[in-house]
Design a protein around this motif. Sequence first.
Motif, short mmCIF file in Angstrom:
data_model
loop_
_atom_site.label_atom_id
_atom_site.label_comp_id
_atom_site.label_asym_id
_atom_site.label_seq_id
_atom_site.Cartn_x
_atom_site.Cartn_y
_atom_site.Cartn_z
N ILE A 94 25.92 53.97 31.82
CA ILE A 94 25.61 52.56 32.10
C ILE A 94 26.05 52.25 33.54
CG2 ILE A 94 25.71 50.21 31.16
CD1 ILE A 94 26.90 51.43 28.58
N SER A 95 25.41 52.91 34.48
CA SER A 95 25.79 52.82 35.89
C SER A 95 25.67 51.42 36.46
CB SER A 95 24.94 53.79 36.72
OG SER A 95 25.16 55.10 36.29
N GLU A 96 24.64 50.70 36.05
CA GLU A 96 24.43 49.35 36.59
C GLU A 96 25.58 48.42 36.19
OE1 GLU A 96 20.70 46.29 37.21
OE2 GLU A 96 20.57 47.78 35.63
N LEU A 97 26.07 48.57 34.96
CA LEU A 97 27.24 47.78 34.53
C LEU A 97 28.47 48.19 35.34
CD1 LEU A 97 28.77 45.78 32.77
CD2 LEU A 97 28.90 47.56 31.00
N ALA A 98 28.66 49.46 35.56
CA ALA A 98 29.80 49.94 36.35
C ALA A 98 29.75 49.33 37.75
CB ALA A 98 29.78 51.46 36.43
N SER A 99 28.59 49.29 38.35
CA SER A 99 28.45 48.70 39.69
C SER A 99 28.79 47.22 39.68
CB SER A 99 27.03 48.89 40.21
OG SER A 99 26.76 50.26 40.39
N LEU A 100 28.33 46.51 38.64
CA LEU A 100 28.61 45.08 38.52
C LEU A 100 30.12 44.85 38.39
CD1 LEU A 100 27.33 42.19 38.10
CD2 LEU A 100 27.72 42.62 35.67
N VAL A 101 30.77 45.63 37.56
CA VAL A 101 32.21 45.49 37.37
C VAL A 101 32.95 45.79 38.68
CG1 VAL A 101 34.23 46.47 36.18
CG2 VAL A 101 32.16 45.90 34.88
N ASN A 102 32.49 46.78 39.42
CA ASN A 102 33.13 47.09 40.70
C ASN A 102 32.96 45.95 41.70
OD1 ASN A 102 34.30 49.55 39.98
ND2 ASN A 102 32.44 50.68 40.45
N LYS A 103 31.80 45.28 41.69
CA LYS A 103 31.60 44.13 42.58
C LYS A 103 32.53 42.99 42.17
CE LYS A 103 26.84 45.20 43.71
NZ LYS A 103 25.44 44.97 43.35
N ALA A 104 32.64 42.75 40.86
CA ALA A 104 33.52 41.69 40.36
C ALA A 104 34.98 42.01 40.65
CB ALA A 104 33.29 41.47 38.87
N ARG A 105 35.32 43.29 40.67
CA ARG A 105 36.71 43.71 40.91
C ARG A 105 37.21 43.19 42.26
NH1 ARG A 105 36.55 49.01 40.01
NH2 ARG A 105 37.63 48.87 38.03
N SER A 106 36.38 43.27 43.28
CA SER A 106 36.85 42.81 44.60
C SER A 106 37.14 41.31 44.58
CB SER A 106 35.84 43.17 45.69
OG SER A 106 34.63 42.49 45.50
N LEU A 107 36.33 40.53 43.87
CA LEU A 107 36.60 39.10 43.74
C LEU A 107 37.83 38.86 42.87
CD1 LEU A 107 32.97 37.74 43.26
CD2 LEU A 107 34.44 37.44 45.26
N TYR A 108 37.99 39.69 41.86
CA TYR A 108 39.18 39.59 41.00
C TYR A 108 40.44 39.75 41.84
CZ TYR A 108 42.89 41.12 37.86
OH TYR A 108 44.09 41.26 37.22
N TYR A 109 40.51 40.79 42.65
CA TYR A 109 41.70 41.02 43.46
C TYR A 109 41.96 39.87 44.45
CZ TYR A 109 42.50 45.71 41.66
OH TYR A 109 42.78 46.77 40.83
N LYS A 110 40.89 39.27 44.91
CA LYS A 110 41.02 38.19 45.89
C LYS A 110 41.51 36.88 45.24
CE LYS A 110 37.72 38.14 48.94
NZ LYS A 110 36.42 37.90 49.62
N HIS A 111 41.07 36.62 43.98
CA HIS A 111 41.29 35.29 43.40
C HIS A 111 42.07 35.26 42.09
CE1 HIS A 111 38.47 33.82 46.36
NE2 HIS A 111 37.51 34.61 45.90
N HIS A 112 42.42 36.40 41.53
CA HIS A 112 42.96 36.40 40.17
C HIS A 112 44.23 35.58 39.98
CE1 HIS A 112 46.41 39.26 40.11
NE2 HIS A 112 45.84 39.72 41.19
N GLU A 113 45.11 35.56 40.96
CA GLU A 113 46.36 34.82 40.78
C GLU A 113 46.09 33.34 40.57
OE1 GLU A 113 48.99 35.81 43.99
OE2 GLU A 113 49.22 37.87 43.29
#
Length: 168
Positions: A94-113
Amino acid sequence: MNIVNVKDADLRKAAENGMDEFVKVFVDATLYCVGGQLNADTMGMLNADQITLLAYHYLQEEVMDGGFVQLIHNGYGGFIFMNPFAKAVREWGISELASLVNKARSLYYKHHEAIEKDCSDEEFMAMFERYSGFDDLDDKFVENEETWTSMVAHYIDEHIDRFAEITE
């Protein structure tokens, strides 16, 4: 490691009712095995595929209900983004889902707190506007959820022994 058991009759019934029900049988059985809670103590009771299945379940449940902001606010961000979930679903095909999660990860690290802080309902609703960078990712997940759930179901079906022991 605990063995997750799925009754053959339940599996057959679920398969007749579609991919969502098929996946749900395994999710429910896995959650039952860990007493309804996946945490540091219960994770050791499961294998990597079972943990990935539960991660997909939480991702699907939260993003379909309130997007990535809700997922993060409700405390699942670390589980999804700080573990090899994206790598695991890529290995499931499910490569497309993996790519989506990786894109969301960068926003997560920026805003999660900020997103994870306790807040009022009004403040929570304002987060969707404040963190609108997740909007396109939310939309992409919703658009592809049915296909990805079908792919998860197919992976489970092809590797059933990694998820549960089928009993009478």
